[in-house]
Motif scaffolding. Structure first.
Motif, PDB file in Angstrom:
ATOM      1  N   GLY A 258       0.787  -1.222   0.000  1.00 48.77           N
ATOM      2  CA  GLY A 258       0.000   0.000   0.000  1.00 48.77           C
ATOM      3  C   GLY A 258       0.817   1.268   0.000  1.00 48.77           C
ATOM      4  N   ARG A 259       2.091   1.191   0.369  1.00 44.45           N
ATOM      5  CA  ARG A 259       2.948   2.382   0.378  1.00 44.45           C
ATOM      6  C   ARG A 259       3.594   2.624  -0.978  1.00 44.45           C
ATOM      7  N   THR A 285      -9.155  -3.477  -2.171  1.00 40.30           N
ATOM      8  CA  THR A 285      -8.217  -2.369  -1.958  1.00 40.30           C
ATOM      9  C   THR A 285      -8.482  -1.671  -0.628  1.00 40.30           C
ATOM     10  N   GLY A 289      -5.691  -1.497   2.233  1.00 39.84           N
ATOM     11  CA  GLY A 289      -5.066  -0.178   2.322  1.00 39.84           C
ATOM     12  C   GLY A 289      -4.277   0.188   1.080  1.00 39.84           C
ATOM     13  N   VAL A 290      -4.703  -0.342  -0.074  1.00 40.28           N
ATOM     14  CA  VAL A 290      -4.012  -0.065  -1.336  1.00 40.28           C
ATOM     15  C   VAL A 290      -4.740   1.074  -2.062  1.00 40.28           C
ATOM     16  N   VAL A 354      -5.676   6.018   3.292  1.00 37.26           N
ATOM     17  CA  VAL A 354      -4.400   5.562   2.719  1.00 37.26           C
ATOM     18  C   VAL A 354      -3.242   6.454   3.151  1.00 37.26           C
TER      19      VAL A 354
END
Length: 373
Positions: A258-259, A285, A289-290, A354
């Protein structure tokens, strides 16, 4: 001398009438729609926002006659734009005969076309099965040199036109390279999407997309170049049908970081199907946390971080510029270009989820912010 002045006046009167036809654009006011949204996002944003809309009238034969003196007519004739327009004929716009709120998108594009040229612009709402013989005859009576076809019905009607009438296309989503048509797609330019993505998430390194080559190969080619320009990797996966897309998305999202990764939803009827696939992608997602971003502004309120949508009036101005270039003998483009005059909608709740914090100053960099303050 009197005869000469009378001849000049008649010529000027013809030019003045042509200008009056082009200038007779109705005031497309959209009751209930915020001023920022008017004349830009049009039908797509109205559907998203749920605001009511009026039904603007585009009259193909509306001509406003204004009493003028001989001296005023001669002054008009001396104007460079009027002199350049004499003998070039008219521009016709064929647009899909659809109901609101989608009709407003076409009338906004037509306004931009009218603002982008001094030539007369006549607009016709057409059905997909318009009689090509009658349509050709009508366009020739009105001195049409070029047609701008908006929407699928407008495109279908333009397909039956005589070959000496040039055609530009706008207000359509997906066309393959083989169609050999010039114009502007409703699909946002990937370069614009990826630039906005990097602005929001500077640590991002990879964009994941699932696509059907029959729909989106031309777009993915552009996206690969755009990703390289932004220092991103485009991880593109082929799904020839919905079943394959349903298999791919959970696998890809489960292994995403996700980062450093984000998922892109292009305009693709196979891999971004609204009933089954979109809820699946939103759920996966969201749980992982994407970041998810989209080419479809309607997805923004459903959970996408941001989405981009064409500015309809600016699209019209660009189409008008292309039409004038073609009338002047310029080279004709042979492919459909993605939209580059875009507006952006962002969801603050998804942004916070996010890890993107947007203060008031940064929010002002977006055209539409949800939820509303």
């Amino acid at each position: 001398m009197i005869l000469t002045r009378f001849t000049v006046a008649l010529a000027a009167l013809g030019a003045w009438c042509a200008l009056a036809t082009a200038a007779a654009a109705p005031a497309f006011e959209l009751p209930g729609v915020p001023a920022q949204a008017r004349d830009s996002v049009g039908a797509l944003f109205q559907t998203l926002d749920g605001s009511p809309a009026s039904t603007p009238r585009v009259d193909a034969d509306a001509v406003t006659m204004v009493p003028v003196t001989l001296a005023q007519l001669e002054d008009q004739l001396r104007r460079p734009d009027v002199r350049a327009s004499i003998g070039k004929g008219t521009i016709a716009v064929l647009y899909s005969n659809v109901d609101q709120p989608f009709r407003t998108a076409f009338t906004s594009v037509i306004r931009g076309i009218q603002e982008g040229t001094s030539l007369p612009v006549r607009s016709y709402a057409v059905e997909a099965r318009a009689d090509p013989i009658d349509l050709n005859a009508m366009l020739r009576r009105n001195g049409t040199r070029i047609v701008i076809a908006l929407g699928r019905q407008g495109l279908a009607a333009a397909a039956g036109l005589d070959r000496d009438i040039s055609v530009l296309v706008g207000g359509v989503l997906l066309l393959s390279d083989s169609d050999n048509l010039a114009g502007i797609s409703l699909t946002p330019d990937p370069a614009m999407l990826f630039a906005r993505l990097r602005e929001l998430l500077p640590e991002l390194r990879r964009v994941i997309v699932v696509y059907n080559p029959k729909n989106s190969e031309w777009l993915i080619r552009l996206a690969r170049e755009a990703a390289r320009a932004q220092g991103l990797e485009l991880a593109a996966f082929v799904a020839g049908d919905m079943a394959r897309a349903v298999q791919l998305y959970p696998q890809l999202i489960a292994t995403a970081d996700g980062r450093r990764d984000a998922v892109w939803l292009p305009h693709d009827a196979t891999t971004v199907e609204e009933g089954t696939i979109l809820p699946l992608v939103l759920r996966e997602t969201g749980n992982g946390g994407v970041p998810l971003f989209s080419s479809n502004v309607l997805h923004e309120k459903k959970g996408a971080l941001f989405a981009m949508v064409p500015n309809n009036v600016e699209m019209g101005r660009t189409l008008a510029s292309s039409a004038l270039s073609m009338l002047s003998g310029g080279a004709r483009a042979r492919s459909l270009a993605p939209s580059r005059t875009l507006q952006t909608a962002i969801d603050l709740r998804t942004a916070s989820h996010v890890g993107v914090q947007l203060g008031e100053r940064r929010q002002r960099g977006f055209d539409f912010v949800f939820p509303q303050p």
